[in-house]
Design a protein around this motif. Structure first.
Motif, PDB file in Angstrom:
ATOM      1  N   LEU A 113      -2.594   5.346  21.405  1.00  0.00           N
ATOM      2  CA  LEU A 113      -2.728   4.018  20.953  1.00  0.00           C
ATOM      3  C   LEU A 113      -1.739   2.993  21.058  1.00  0.00           C
ATOM      4  O   LEU A 113      -0.409   3.336  20.673  1.00  0.00           O
ATOM      5  N   PRO A 114      -1.947   1.887  21.730  1.00  0.00           N
ATOM      6  CA  PRO A 114      -0.702   0.730  21.845  1.00  0.00           C
ATOM      7  C   PRO A 114      -0.067   0.540  20.383  1.00  0.00           C
ATOM      8  O   PRO A 114      -0.957   0.213  19.533  1.00  0.00           O
ATOM      9  N   LEU A 115       1.181   0.458  20.429  1.00  0.00           N
ATOM     10  CA  LEU A 115       1.643  -0.112  19.364  1.00  0.00           C
ATOM     11  C   LEU A 115       3.139  -1.012  19.528  1.00  0.00           C
ATOM     12  O   LEU A 115       3.944  -0.538  20.438  1.00  0.00           O
ATOM     13  N   ALA A 116       3.189  -2.250  19.249  1.00  0.00           N
ATOM     14  CA  ALA A 116       4.359  -3.054  19.554  1.00  0.00           C
ATOM     15  C   ALA A 116       4.985  -3.343  18.226  1.00  0.00           C
ATOM     16  O   ALA A 116       4.310  -3.342  17.203  1.00  0.00           O
ATOM     17  N   LEU A 117       6.035  -3.054  18.032  1.00  0.00           N
ATOM     18  CA  LEU A 117       7.279  -3.302  16.948  1.00  0.00           C
ATOM     19  C   LEU A 117       8.082  -4.386  17.180  1.00  0.00           C
ATOM     20  O   LEU A 117       8.754  -4.401  17.957  1.00  0.00           O
ATOM     21  N   THR A 118       7.955  -5.182  16.212  1.00  0.00           N
ATOM     22  CA  THR A 118       8.908  -6.320  16.111  1.00  0.00           C
ATOM     23  C   THR A 118       9.754  -6.392  14.756  1.00  0.00           C
ATOM     24  O   THR A 118       9.320  -5.565  13.645  1.00  0.00           O
ATOM     25  N   PRO A 119      10.912  -7.091  14.885  1.00  0.00           N
ATOM     26  CA  PRO A 119      11.806  -7.083  13.438  1.00  0.00           C
ATOM     27  C   PRO A 119      10.877  -7.470  11.999  1.00  0.00           C
ATOM     28  O   PRO A 119      10.295  -8.368  12.300  1.00  0.00           O
ATOM     29  N   GLY A 120      11.201  -6.643  11.069  1.00  0.00           N
ATOM     30  CA  GLY A 120      10.785  -7.062   9.920  1.00  0.00           C
ATOM     31  C   GLY A 120      11.432  -6.890   8.665  1.00  0.00           C
ATOM     32  O   GLY A 120      12.767  -6.333   8.724  1.00  0.00           O
ATOM     33  N   THR A 121      11.295  -7.156   7.636  1.00  0.00           N
ATOM     34  CA  THR A 121      11.928  -6.674   6.294  1.00  0.00           C
ATOM     35  C   THR A 121      11.002  -5.893   5.517  1.00  0.00           C
ATOM     36  O   THR A 121      10.030  -6.052   5.004  1.00  0.00           O
ATOM     37  N   ARG A 122      12.059  -4.676   5.210  1.00  0.00           N
ATOM     38  CA  ARG A 122      11.152  -3.809   4.545  1.00  0.00           C
ATOM     39  C   ARG A 122      10.813  -4.148   3.076  1.00  0.00           C
ATOM     40  O   ARG A 122      11.754  -4.660   1.949  1.00  0.00           O
ATOM     41  N   PRO A 123       9.505  -3.978   2.442  1.00  0.00           N
ATOM     42  CA  PRO A 123       9.146  -4.552   1.281  1.00  0.00           C
ATOM     43  C   PRO A 123       9.604  -3.482   0.329  1.00  0.00           C
ATOM     44  O   PRO A 123       9.741  -2.314   0.328  1.00  0.00           O
ATOM     45  N   GLU A 124      10.368  -4.244  -0.891  1.00  0.00           N
ATOM     46  CA  GLU A 124      10.748  -3.440  -1.937  1.00  0.00           C
ATOM     47  C   GLU A 124       9.651  -2.912  -2.850  1.00  0.00           C
ATOM     48  O   GLU A 124       8.812  -3.773  -3.350  1.00  0.00           O
ATOM     49  N   ARG A 125       9.688  -1.549  -2.965  1.00  0.00           N
ATOM     50  CA  ARG A 125       8.457  -1.117  -3.798  1.00  0.00           C
ATOM     51  C   ARG A 125       9.230  -0.541  -4.952  1.00  0.00           C
ATOM     52  O   ARG A 125       9.528   0.448  -5.216  1.00  0.00           O
ATOM     53  N   SER A 126       8.743  -1.441  -6.041  1.00  0.00           N
ATOM     54  CA  SER A 126       9.228  -0.927  -7.316  1.00  0.00           C
ATOM     55  C   SER A 126       8.585   0.083  -7.936  1.00  0.00           C
ATOM     56  O   SER A 126       7.547   0.350  -7.683  1.00  0.00           O
ATOM     57  N   ALA A 127       9.131   0.209  -9.432  1.00  0.00           N
ATOM     58  CA  ALA A 127       8.320   1.446 -10.167  1.00  0.00           C
ATOM     59  C   ALA A 127       6.782   0.956 -10.449  1.00  0.00           C
ATOM     60  O   ALA A 127       6.027   1.722 -10.625  1.00  0.00           O
ATOM     61  N   ALA A 128       6.790  -0.582 -10.698  1.00  0.00           N
ATOM     62  CA  ALA A 128       5.310  -0.820 -10.932  1.00  0.00           C
ATOM     63  C   ALA A 128       4.418  -0.782  -9.818  1.00  0.00           C
ATOM     64  O   ALA A 128       3.185  -0.688 -10.000  1.00  0.00           O
ATOM     65  N   ALA A 129       5.071  -1.067  -8.359  1.00  0.00           N
ATOM     66  CA  ALA A 129       4.219  -0.773  -7.282  1.00  0.00           C
ATOM     67  C   ALA A 129       3.618   0.641  -7.139  1.00  0.00           C
ATOM     68  O   ALA A 129       2.795   1.011  -6.486  1.00  0.00           O
ATOM     69  N   GLN A 130       4.744   1.516  -7.704  1.00  0.00           N
ATOM     70  CA  GLN A 130       4.409   2.946  -7.397  1.00  0.00           C
ATOM     71  C   GLN A 130       4.375   3.596  -8.856  1.00  0.00           C
ATOM     72  O   GLN A 130       5.306   4.437  -9.364  1.00  0.00           O
ATOM     73  N   PRO A 131       3.241   3.466  -9.464  1.00  0.00           N
ATOM     74  CA  PRO A 131       3.339   3.943 -10.885  1.00  0.00           C
ATOM     75  C   PRO A 131       3.514   5.446 -10.903  1.00  0.00           C
ATOM     76  O   PRO A 131       2.829   6.299 -10.299  1.00  0.00           O
ATOM     77  N   ALA A 132       4.211   5.987 -12.068  1.00  0.00           N
ATOM     78  CA  ALA A 132       4.368   7.378 -12.234  1.00  0.00           C
ATOM     79  C   ALA A 132       2.939   7.997 -12.771  1.00  0.00           C
ATOM     80  O   ALA A 132       2.206   7.205 -13.286  1.00  0.00           O
ATOM     81  N   LEU A 133       2.867   9.055 -12.229  1.00  0.00           N
ATOM     82  CA  LEU A 133       1.508   9.831 -12.748  1.00  0.00           C
ATOM     83  C   LEU A 133       1.702  10.174 -14.138  1.00  0.00           C
ATOM     84  O   LEU A 133       2.687  10.597 -14.707  1.00  0.00           O
ATOM     85  N   PRO A 134       0.484  10.350 -14.741  1.00  0.00           N
ATOM     86  CA  PRO A 134       0.621  10.699 -16.497  1.00  0.00           C
ATOM     87  C   PRO A 134       1.006  11.993 -16.488  1.00  0.00           C
ATOM     88  O   PRO A 134       0.319  12.886 -15.788  1.00  0.00           O
ATOM     89  N   ALA A 135       1.584  12.436 -17.620  1.00  0.00           N
ATOM     90  CA  ALA A 135       1.537  13.915 -17.903  1.00  0.00           C
ATOM     91  C   ALA A 135       0.690  14.324 -18.801  1.00  0.00           C
ATOM     92  O   ALA A 135       0.488  15.691 -18.793  1.00  0.00           O
ATOM     93  N   ASP A 136      -0.137  13.236 -19.582  1.00  0.00           N
ATOM     94  CA  ASP A 136      -1.033  13.962 -20.428  1.00  0.00           C
ATOM     95  C   ASP A 136      -2.586  13.638 -20.135  1.00  0.00           C
ATOM     96  O   ASP A 136      -3.274  13.197 -20.658  1.00  0.00           O
ATOM     97  N   TRP A 137      -2.850  13.856 -18.567  1.00  0.00           N
ATOM     98  CA  TRP A 137      -3.843  13.160 -18.089  1.00  0.00           C
ATOM     99  C   TRP A 137      -5.046  14.395 -18.385  1.00  0.00           C
ATOM    100  O   TRP A 137      -4.824  15.481 -18.478  1.00  0.00           O
TER     101      TRP A 137
END
Length: 574
Positions: A113-137
């Motif tokens: 599959l064709p893929l062109a890559l150009t310079p970018g800025t890696r998005p910061e993924r905060s704890a809010a963006a990656q919520p922790a899974l619950p322990a009491d699910w």
């Protein structure tokens, strides 16, 4: 298993600066991968270690997959090669000075599959963006599960889903669809694809426990005389290597030439498997690296057949299925079972064929239903069950894999609510997932007659551990089928287009003639026949693809390759 699970458990990463120099690959690069049914944003982060070695990770935000480990990264002048072993991927590119980026092809699963890559800025993924899974699910109530299933199927007419849930309080089943005909229920049969690998691994464990085989037996011990098994640096591939995906064998053999891509394994028999093994050279050390391999598990089943003196399905029936009273799990269905077998639908929601796995049956040939798989989930967690010793052996020696750990067949992940053992499965028209959590006594089975993603994995992990659900999108329009009006050409007319044509770095299309038949082979794939529609237009029957050659003054000067609506120019290799 798709890599999406790892995203749910991955930690946030640091922001990496944009590349500073033109040909310097260090930095964060972004592109859009045209995967036919969807456009997938891709991000690649590359860093340089103190010793100069390049390392990195890959992100697929649309699939909620981040920090997928990259294997080897090699830069030679203006060329860049990146391998992604966990998904069987390889990116080969050249520096494009005009675009200030890398332009090339991403090879995975037999596709370039064709893929062109150009310079970018890696998005910061905060704890809010990656919520922790619950322990009491707790597994949601049936009404909530029914709502999840209904939302997933809302834009997929003709599809259905069955969800089975096992808790200490008993069994629950929620089903929906398919809209017409008999409604799906716990007894509806589905292809379960790669969940077959878990059964194959338990068969290996059971045969090892009674001394029929040893986990450390070289696979070569179980092959016919005259067949050469690949080895490397004096080391042999063992049965355990096959079951843990660290044999060094590729995901698929390169001599699979499917006559009909809707049933890609049906023509791949014992002769083709042994031919591949005798001619293949390993590219990495045995046991050094986890790399998921359908070929490896197909070969494991073949070796166990020769060790056990019976076919794979018979051995499973004797050692696993009958002891668990799993009467509806099989490769070959009876007439009565066939009447309860769902009709699969492809990624465009079209009816498609069931798969016949032939020599690679242990990689994904089983059909089953929620009733049987819930029995299996219960037995997998029961220390007194018939498969308890095999389960203990299968999970006794885990190796690291990206985002999880790998036992014999099973994939294992730690969550706040407890360890989960699981496996997913996918064929041309089905998706399935089974996951168990022994410390809570809970298990989930999700089955659907559709290859449309998202499908079953995120639902299973949401119900069992509270992982986030993916958002379903409208079904993409199916690509227009290529015209297949064959004409007859002379040998001289066929020979005009014989040659090598280049997609891009490291990917060629080689056209050869065998008698009156032209064959076309993409780098790393088996040759497939192509048929003339005119003197310069040729079509495939095995896939929805065609090649149109361009000529000037009677000479072929280039070509255009089209597959499922994706158009790729080809240049002539002198």
């Amino acid at each position: 298993m798709r890599y999406t699970l790892a995203a749910a458990l991955a930690a946030p990463a640091l922001v990496i600066a944009t590349p500073a120099a033109a040909q310097d690959p260090v930095g964060y690069w972004e592109g859009m991968l045209d995967a036919g049914t969807v456009q997938l944003p891709i991000g690649v982060n590359i860093e340089r270690a103190a010793d100069g070695t390049l390392t990195g990770t890959l992100d697929s935000p649309a699939q909620n997959s981040f920090d997928i480990p990259v294997g080897e990264i090699v830069q030679e002048g203006d060329s860049l090669t990146i391998t992604v072993p966990v998904i069987g991927g390889r990116y080969e590119a050249e520096w494009d000075a005009a675009q200030q980026g890398w332009r090339g092809f991403f090879n995975q699963g037999g596709q370039a599959l064709p893929l062109a890559l150009t310079p970018g800025t890696r998005p910061e993924r905060s704890a809010a963006a990656q919520p922790a899974l619950p322990a009491d699910w707790a597994i949601p109530a049936n009404d909530a599960v029914s709502e999840i299933v209904g939302e997933r199927l809302a834009m997929r007419p003709g599809t259905g889903m069955v969800v089975g849930m096992l808790t200490p309080d008993g069994i629950r089943v929620v089903s929906n669809g398919p809209g017409e005909g008999t409604p799906y229920d716990a007894d509806t049969l589905f292809e379960i694809g790669s969940i077959t690998k878990v059964f194959a691994a338990l068969l290996l464990a059971d045969m090892a426990l009674d001394g029929t085989v040893s986990l450390d037996d070289p696979v070569a011990d179980y092959l016919p005389d005259g067949v050469t098994m690949p080895s490397r640096n004096g080391q042999q591939i063992t049965l355990k290597n096959l079951a843990r995906h660290d044999s060094g064998l590729p995901r698929l053999p390169d001599n699979m030439a499917a006559a009909d891509i809707r049933d890609p394994y049906v023509d791949y028999g014992e002769a083709e498997l042994l031919e591949f093994l005798s001619g293949y050279e390993l590219t990495r050390d045995i046991g050094s690296e986890y790399a998921y391999s359908n070929l490896g598990f197909g070969l494991l089943g073949y070796a166990l057949e020769r060790a056990g003196g019976a076919d794979f399905e018979t051995l499973l029936r004797q050692r696993i299925l009958d002891p668990l009273e799993m009467t509806d799990t099989a490769i070959t269905l009876s007439d009565e079972q066939q009447a309860r077998f769902a009709t699969g639908r492809d990624e465009y929601n079209r009816e498609t064929l069931a798969w016949s796995m032939n020599a690679l049956s242990a990689a994904g040939a089983l059909k089953s239903n929620a009733t049987d798989l819930l029995k299996f989930a219960h037995a997998a967690m029961d220390p007194q069950s018939a498969i308890a010793p095999a389960m203990q052996l299968a999970l006794s020696d885990l190796r690291d894999a990206p985002g999880y750990r790998s036992g014999l067949g099973w994939m294992v992940a730690n969550t706040p609510s407890g360890m989960i053992a699981m496996h997913g499965g996918g064929t041309g028209g089905f998706r399935a997932h089974v996951a168990v959590q022994e410390n809570t006594g809970r298990g989930v089975v999700v089955l659907t007659n559709s290859a449309i993603e998202p499908s079953t994995q995120d639902i299973a992990l949401h119900l069992l551990a509270g992982a986030p659900l993916a958002e379903a999108q409208p079904v993409p329009d199916a690509p227009v089928e290529v015209a297949r009006d064959e004409v007859t050409l002379t040998t001289a007319q066929l020979d005009r287009v014989v040659g090598t044509y280049r997609f891009g770095p490291g990917v060629d299309l080689v056209i050869t003639r065998e008698g009156d038949q032209l064959m076309a082979a993409v780098t790393g794939q088996a040759a497939l026949p192509i048929y003339p529609r005119s003197q310069t237009e040729f079509f495939y029957r095995a896939v929805n693809a065609e090649v149109a050659f361009a000529e000037e003054n009677g000479e072929i000067v280039g070509a255009t390759f089209t597959q499922d609506g994706r158009v790729s120019p080809l240049t002539v290799v002198e």
